[in-house]
Scaffold this motif. Structure first.
Motif, PDB file in Angstrom:
ATOM      1  N   LYS A   9       0.829  -1.194   0.000  1.00 14.20           N
ATOM      2  CA  LYS A   9       0.000   0.000   0.000  1.00 14.20           C
ATOM      3  C   LYS A   9       0.871   1.255   0.000  1.00 14.20           C
ATOM      4  O   LYS A   9       1.831   1.343   0.753  1.00 14.20           O
ATOM      5  CB  LYS A   9      -0.919   0.018   1.229  1.00 14.20           C
ATOM      6  N   PRO A  10       0.548   2.224  -0.865  1.00 12.89           N
ATOM      7  CA  PRO A  10       1.365   3.454  -0.900  1.00 12.89           C
ATOM      8  C   PRO A  10       1.260   4.240   0.394  1.00 12.89           C
ATOM      9  O   PRO A  10       0.183   4.361   0.979  1.00 12.89           O
ATOM     10  CB  PRO A  10       0.768   4.234  -2.071  1.00 12.89           C
ATOM     11  N   SER A  11       2.386   4.762   0.872  1.00 12.43           N
ATOM     12  CA  SER A  11       2.403   5.534   2.106  1.00 12.43           C
ATOM     13  C   SER A  11       1.982   6.972   1.837  1.00 12.43           C
ATOM     14  O   SER A  11       2.442   7.579   0.863  1.00 12.43           O
ATOM     15  CB  SER A  11       3.805   5.521   2.715  1.00 12.43           C
ATOM     16  N   PRO A  12       1.108   7.542   2.696  1.00 12.82           N
ATOM     17  CA  PRO A  12       0.710   8.939   2.516  1.00 12.82           C
ATOM     18  C   PRO A  12       1.755   9.931   3.030  1.00 12.82           C
ATOM     19  O   PRO A  12       1.624  11.126   2.844  1.00 12.82           O
ATOM     20  CB  PRO A  12      -0.564   9.034   3.360  1.00 12.82           C
ATOM     21  N   ARG A  13       2.796   9.434   3.701  1.00  9.23           N
ATOM     22  CA  ARG A  13       3.740  10.331   4.353  1.00  9.23           C
ATOM     23  C   ARG A  13       4.491  11.240   3.390  1.00  9.23           C
ATOM     24  O   ARG A  13       4.640  12.430   3.670  1.00  9.23           O
ATOM     25  CB  ARG A  13       4.723   9.521   5.206  1.00  9.23           C
ATOM     26  N   PRO A  14       5.018  10.735   2.258  1.00  8.12           N
ATOM     27  CA  PRO A  14       5.704  11.668   1.348  1.00  8.12           C
ATOM     28  C   PRO A  14       4.808  12.805   0.885  1.00  8.12           C
ATOM     29  O   PRO A  14       5.257  13.961   0.808  1.00  8.12           O
ATOM     30  CB  PRO A  14       6.120  10.765   0.180  1.00  8.12           C
ATOM     31  N   ALA A  15       3.564  12.512   0.575  1.00  7.36           N
ATOM     32  CA  ALA A  15       2.644  13.565   0.133  1.00  7.36           C
ATOM     33  C   ALA A  15       2.386  14.559   1.259  1.00  7.36           C
ATOM     34  O   ALA A  15       2.328  15.768   1.035  1.00  7.36           O
ATOM     35  CB  ALA A  15       1.334  12.945  -0.340  1.00  7.36           C
ATOM     36  N   LYS A  16       2.256  14.047   2.481  1.00  2.94           N
ATOM     37  CA  LYS A  16       2.025  14.923   3.624  1.00  2.94           C
ATOM     38  C   LYS A  16       3.227  15.819   3.869  1.00  2.94           C
ATOM     39  O   LYS A  16       3.096  17.022   4.115  1.00  2.94           O
ATOM     40  CB  LYS A  16       1.732  14.097   4.871  1.00  2.94           C
TER      41      LYS A  16
END
Length: 220
Positions: A9-16
């Motif tokens: 599952k792609p992590s939302p952290r880089p976008a955040k």
């Protein structure tokens, strides 16, 4: 189609983190533009929209980051004085054990160099010193009293009005008039040689004032 595993599952952290970085950059752009505009045009002469346009950000972002124009102005003032206090504290660690005259020169030199590198503080002070306002009250009560106490402790002398304004005026004014100085004398006041010589001149002026004051007190 099989569901993605937890590892897939792609992590939302880089976008955040990217959003947070953009927000921080926008805030810094607004602060930089507000510093330039408030110091050159004054609080009343600048609109929030002008600051946003100068910062090249979308309309409404100043209110998002700072709520009000007044709060943005306070942040500008706080940031400018924070730089001065940090510079003075670093100097204090270095010169604590020096003889009084050497301490004074180091303190004056620090102020002169800071004024050359951050002329916006003196320019803003000139803008706000033109009339009574809640803004000047904020500057004095929140920052200038602390600066005077810092100088008093560092130098081990009482700070009186004449000496204070001689230091501030002679130490900082030329860097707010950089273009006049270049046009009139053909000298760049932000050059290393000028800053060093100017610090010596201001120190000598203050020393002469103290000597004259001592002679006058001796006559009474």
């Amino acid at each position: 189609m099989p569901a993605l595993s937890t590892q897939e599952k792609p992590s939302p952290r880089p976008a955040k983190r990217a959003r947070q970085k953009r927000a921080e950059e926008t805030r810094e752009q607004l602060l930089a533009s507000a510093t330039e505009l408030f110091s050159s045009l004054g609080f009343e002469g600048v609109s929030v929209r002008t600051i946003e346009t100068h910062a090249d950000v979308q309309r409404g972002l100043a209110a998002y980051h700072f709520d009000t124009k007044e709060e943005l102005w306070r942040q500008v003032v706080d940031c400018l004085f924070a730089q001065l206090f940090e510079r003075n504290e670093r100097t204090a660690e270095i010169i604590r054990d020096l003889p009084p005259e050497e301490r004074q020169y180091a303190f004056v030199s620090t102020f002169v160099r800071f004024s050359a590198e951050v002329p916006a503080l003196n320019r803003l002070m000139v803008q706000e010193g033109k009339a009574r306002s809640w803004r000047m009250d904020y500057i004095v009560d929140t920052h200038v009293r602390k600066a005077v106490d810092q100088a008093r402790t560092l130098l081990g002398i009482e700070i009186e009005p004449h000496g204070y304004y001689v230091l501030v005026g002679s130490g900082a004014f030329v860097f707010s008039m950089e273009h006049e100085c270049e046009r009139l004398f053909g000298v760049n006041p932000c050059s290393e040689d000028f800053i060093r010589d100017h610090a010596r001149m201001v120190t000598a002026l203050l020393k002469g004032m103290r000597s004259e004051g001592s002679r006058q007190n001796g006559k009474k």
